[in-house]
Design an enzyme around this catalytic site. Structure first.
Site, short mmCIF file in Angstrom:
data_model
loop_
_atom_site.label_atom_id
_atom_site.label_comp_id
_atom_site.label_asym_id
_atom_site.label_seq_id
_atom_site.Cartn_x
_atom_site.Cartn_y
_atom_site.Cartn_z
N TYR A 33 0.83 -1.20 0.00
CA TYR A 33 0.00 0.00 0.00
C TYR A 33 0.86 1.24 0.00
CZ TYR A 33 0.84 0.85 5.01
OH TYR A 33 1.41 1.13 6.22
N ARG A 52 8.14 4.12 -4.58
CA ARG A 52 8.22 3.09 -3.53
C ARG A 52 7.19 1.99 -3.78
NH1 ARG A 52 7.65 4.94 2.58
NH2 ARG A 52 5.51 5.23 1.88
N ARG A 100 -7.73 -20.40 -2.10
CA ARG A 100 -6.72 -20.22 -1.05
C ARG A 100 -5.62 -21.28 -1.13
NH1 ARG A 100 -5.23 -21.30 4.07
NH2 ARG A 100 -4.53 -19.52 5.31
N LYS A 148 6.57 -1.97 1.89
CA LYS A 148 5.38 -1.39 2.52
C LYS A 148 4.21 -2.36 2.37
CE LYS A 148 3.10 3.07 3.13
NZ LYS A 148 3.24 3.14 4.57
N GLU A 181 11.96 2.44 14.27
CA GLU A 181 11.05 3.49 13.79
C GLU A 181 9.76 3.39 14.57
OE1 GLU A 181 9.93 2.63 9.68
OE2 GLU A 181 10.02 0.49 10.10
N LEU A 206 11.14 0.92 7.23
CA LEU A 206 10.56 1.43 5.99
C LEU A 206 11.17 2.80 5.75
CD1 LEU A 206 8.27 0.86 3.85
CD2 LEU A 206 7.02 2.62 5.08
N1 PMP Z 1 7.65 3.69 8.90
C1 PMP Z 1 6.52 2.97 8.92
C2 PMP Z 1 6.52 1.62 9.56
C3 PMP Z 1 5.34 3.48 8.34
O1 PMP Z 1 4.21 2.75 8.35
C4 PMP Z 1 5.35 4.77 7.78
C5 PMP Z 1 4.11 5.39 7.21
N2 PMP Z 1 3.58 4.68 6.16
C6 PMP Z 1 6.56 5.48 7.77
C7 PMP Z 1 7.68 4.90 8.34
C8 PMP Z 1 6.65 6.85 7.15
O2 PMP Z 1 6.65 6.74 5.75
P1 PMP Z 1 6.11 7.92 4.83
O3 PMP Z 1 6.89 9.13 5.19
O4 PMP Z 1 6.39 7.45 3.46
O5 PMP Z 1 4.66 8.07 5.14
#
Ligand code: PMP
Length: 288
Positions: A33, A52, A100, A148, A181, A206
């Protein structure tokens, strides 16, 4: 006003928009997503988010459900139909519906879903004035956090713990004591000697699109920057801290596990970067 969602070629009233029960997104979290912000009718970092998305799809060998220029048109049409000037657009691509079976289907027909959400402001005034609290939790996620993926159960549990603790976000911590994070944001500190620090991209985090833009904006604003890991202890001793994401831009963090950061007030570096990001985002492609 009716609100529309896009599902596999159709714009449907939001409450009627559904996917098949055997969709692999639902069955296996076999999908990816993106969230893109629309600010004053401009798409923030659209190119970065679509790049991305392309990478996430490639890493999982999921085909683009439509060509990227078509996706851009669908995004604009949904924003237009929903008369969205400030908010977010959510895009999800899954490997589609199939009987499935864990292995990939022979002829996958991907699923593409887009929804929008109106946002009146990106961060409540009280949060921006006072900053928010974060808690720290063990990072229990898989080894491909750089994708993601819609498999977000660890983040769901982490955010719930934050809510129960009265905090805004939970910072996830690797076994070596370093912060990876937030559950839906990247983590940043400004050290006692004024160095802006965030973790380097790898399979442990991410790499946020907002993060990437902030690094560029820091350089343009003469803010010293270092890409490296930091521990929870170092963060508690920092002068400032903040989180970044597409939907919050830069959100000041003034408490970590209840410990005040710096003087306990949002700091100037975070404020400057937030302003710089908003200014930059407002110059993104117009959706009118
Ligand atoms: N880390 C994680 C785990 C996230 O889910 C997000 C938000 N989607 C981010 C960092 C920040 O990414 P972005 O700046 O692309 O929204």
């Amino acid at each position: 006003m009716p609100r529309y969602a896009y599902v596999n070629g159709r714009y449907l009233p939001h409450e009627e928009a559904t996917v098949h029960v055997e969709d692999r997104g639902f069955q296996f979290a076999d999908g990816v997503y993106e969230v893109v912000t629309i600010i004053d009718g401009h798409l923030a970092d659209e190119q970065g988010h679509l790049a991305r998305l392309d990478r996430s799809l490639r890493e999982l060998a999921i085909a683009w459900p439509v060509k990227p220029p078509v996706l851009r048109l669908i995004m604009r049409e949904l924003i237009r139909r929903n008369r969205l000037r400030n908010g977010t657009i959510y895009l999800q691509v899954t490997r589609g519906a199939a009987p499935r079976d864990f292995a990939f289907p022979k002829a996958p027909a991907g699923t593409l879903v887009l929804t929008t959400r109106r946002v009146s402001r990106f961060g409540a005034p009280k949060q921006l004035d006072e900053g928010v609290g974060v808690i720290t939790i063990p990072d229990i996620r898989w080894a491909r956090r750089d994708i993601k993926s819609v498999a977000l159960l660890p983040q769901v549990l982490g955010k719930q713990r934050a809510v129960e603790a009265g905090a805004f976000e939970a910072w996830q911590v690797d076994p070596d004591g370093t912060v990876t994070e937030g559950c839906s944001s990247n983590a940043w500190i400004i050290t006692g000697d004024g160095m802006l620090v965030t973790r380097a991209p790898s399979n442990r985090i991410l790499s946020g699109i907002t993060r990437q833009s902030l690094i560029r904006l820091a350089a343009e604003n003469g803010i010293a920057f270092e890409e490296r890991s930091f521990t929870v202890d170092e963060a508690k001793r920092a002068r400032e801290a903040f989180v970044s994401s597409a939907s919050t831009f830069v959100m000041p963090v003034t408490r970590i596990d209840g410990t005040p950061v710096g003087d306990g007030r949002p700091g100037p570096v975070g404020r400057k970067l937030r302003q710089a990001y908003i200014q930059y985002a407002q110059q993104g492609p117009s959706v009118r």
